[in-house]
Each structure stands twice: as structure tokens, then as C-alpha cells.
Scaffold this active site. Structure first.
Site: not given
Ligand code: GLN
Length: 251
Positions: A99, A136, A200
Site C-alpha cells: 500500500c 476510499r 493488507h
Molecule cells: N495513504 C495511502 C492511501 O490512502 C496509503 C494507505 C495505506 O497504506 N493503507 O492511499
């Protein structure tokens, strides 16, 4: 000579890039190595701390995930390691990135405030987040990958605002979830010695074959046998079966 087999892993920013237990990936690698008589020697690289690791001597470089704030924090330090990481990549060191770590190896990451964090530019992809912080990609995800010459469904959890484009060679085809972009067809980025992914989980506890794929690659690169004795993964396999069933029923 002790005859003890070993592999070396460089864990970049273990106390900053550790979203959703991403550090667990290192634990899984350590355990699966140990069960095969291989010692995994882990060296951390901390923010603003002089290097204690010789990047060129590593077998694996690992970066976990981190939110925008953490990415901002470490961007300059990471850039200062650019040449060493690029040389290791070129030399065939295996790079596993999750990520936030995935995003920072590309051209750049533009966060939801419009702030552009420069990436290392190792790969051609780039990432941009929506200005709407609520926009998101969140939830369980399943992708179809080709590893060890075979088909393997990789399961994980994604939570990212960043939308990654210009990905030359994606890691997998999305079966459930989003991936590189909302509603997208593909997830992550892959090369023979690179896996960069939004997943993850931690990734390797849910996908033990992926962990073995990395270990085998590293042993082979060292000129040692890539054959790994099978482990008892009955519990992991039962969990995978259940998750795959549940997620395929809830499209
Ligand atoms: N900050 C990044 C995003 O929101 C990565 C987030 C993450 O590592 N889960 O895209």
C-alpha cells in the site's frame, strides 16, 4: 562453517509503516524460513537514523503500508536511500511493498490535500487520491495471480484513497474488491523480484504460498535449492476456503 542456511531481510521503517499489522508479513517469512532450517536475519532501517544495513547484501527489502501522514514523514529519508534501493532491485533483491510502500516506489503520490510526495521512480506507475477524503477503496479483496507458474488466488484487505495508474505489469486480476483504481480490473504491480500490492491482511498470513514463493526465489538466487518442505497449512487453507466462498457469494 555452521552450515546454517540464512536469508537477510531489510525492514524499512518498521515502526512507521505498519498498518493493519503489516509487520506480520516479516513474522510469517521468519516462521516459514525457520521451519525449513533457514534463519531469516532481519535488519530494521529507521527514519533519520544512519544506515546499519548494507542494502546490497540483502535478499529481501520490505516496506509495509502507511497513511498519508506517515508517507509525508518518511519521504525525504526514503529518497536518500533511492540509489541503494534501485541498485538492490537491479541486482535481483526481492522487493515486497504494501500500500503506502507500494505507492512510494512509483513516480509520485498526490494525497487528498493535493500534496505531491515524490516517489523513488523505480517504476512508471503513479498514484493520486481523490480530494474527497471519504472517497476510499475499503474492504476485502481477492485477486487472481500467476505465481510459481500457477494460478493462485491472493486474499487481503484494502483501504486506500490513492488510485494507481500506468501500471505496466499488474500483480493480479481483481475477482472481488477494487485494486489499483476504484472498480478496476487489476491490482498491484509485479516483476520477477517485485510484488507491490494494496493488500493488507497481513498479506502473507492469508496467502502462505506467496510467502513460500518469495523464500524459494531468494534461495534460488543464492544458488541454493528452491525446494521447500511442505508445512502443515491446514488451518490457513480452511480459512482461505471459507473466505473465498463468502466473498464469491457477496459480489
Ligand atoms: N495513504 C495511502 C492511501 O490512502 C496509503 C494507505 C495505506 O497504506 N493503507 O492511499
Amino acid at each position: 562453517m555452521s552450515g546454517q542456511k540464512s536469508l537477510k531481510l531489510l525492514h524499512m521503517y518498521p515502526n512507521v509503516l505498519d498498518l493493519y499489522g503489516d509487520g506480520g508479513n516479516v513474522e510469517v517469512l521468519k516462521y516459514r524460513c525457520k521451519m525449513r532450517g533457514i534463519e531469516l536475519i532481519v535488519t530494521p532501517h529507521y527514519l533519520d537514523t544512519p544506515d546499519i544495513a548494507d542494502f546490497s547484501q540483502q535478499d529481501i527489502i520490505y516496506l509495509g503500508g502507511g497513511a498519508d501522514y506517515e508517507q509525508q514523514l518518511l519521504a525525504q529519508d526514503l529518497l536518500s536511500c533511492k540509489d541503494k534501493i534501485a541498485a538492490a532491485h537491479k541486482n535481483g533483491v526481492f522487493m515486497l511493498m504494501i500500500c503506502g510502500g507500494y505507492q512510494l516506489m512509483g513516480q509520485y503520490y498526490k494525497d487528498s490535500n493535493g500534496e505531491k510526495i515524490p516517489g523513488l521512480g523505480l517504476f512508471s506507475y503513479y498514484t493520486q487520491a481523490s480530494r474527497n477524503k471519504r472517497d476510499r477503496c475499503i474492504g476485502n479483496i481477492v485477486i487472481d495471480t500467476q505465481i510459481c507458474g500457477g494460478d493462485y488466488k491472493v486474499i487481503g484487505f484494502e483501504n486506500h484513497g490513492g488510485q494507481t495508474a500506468n501500471v505496466a505489469t499488474p500483480f493480479g486480476k481483481v475477482l472481488h474488491g477494487n485494486g489499483n483504481v476504484r472498480g478496476g480490473e487489476f491490482e498491484g504491480y509485479v516483476e520477477e523480484n517485485v510484488i507491490a500490492t494494496y493488500l493488507h491482511g497481513p498479506l502473507l498470513s492469508k496467502n502462505p504460498r506467496l510467502a513460500d514463493h518469495i523464500i524459494s526465489y531468494c534461495m534460488k538466487r543464492k544458488g541454493e535449492s528452491a525446494e521447500l518442505a511442505p508445512l502443515n497449512d491446514k488451518l490457513e487453507e480452511a480459512c482461505r476456503k471459507q473466505l473465498l466462498k463468502r466473498l464469491s457469494e457477496n459480489k
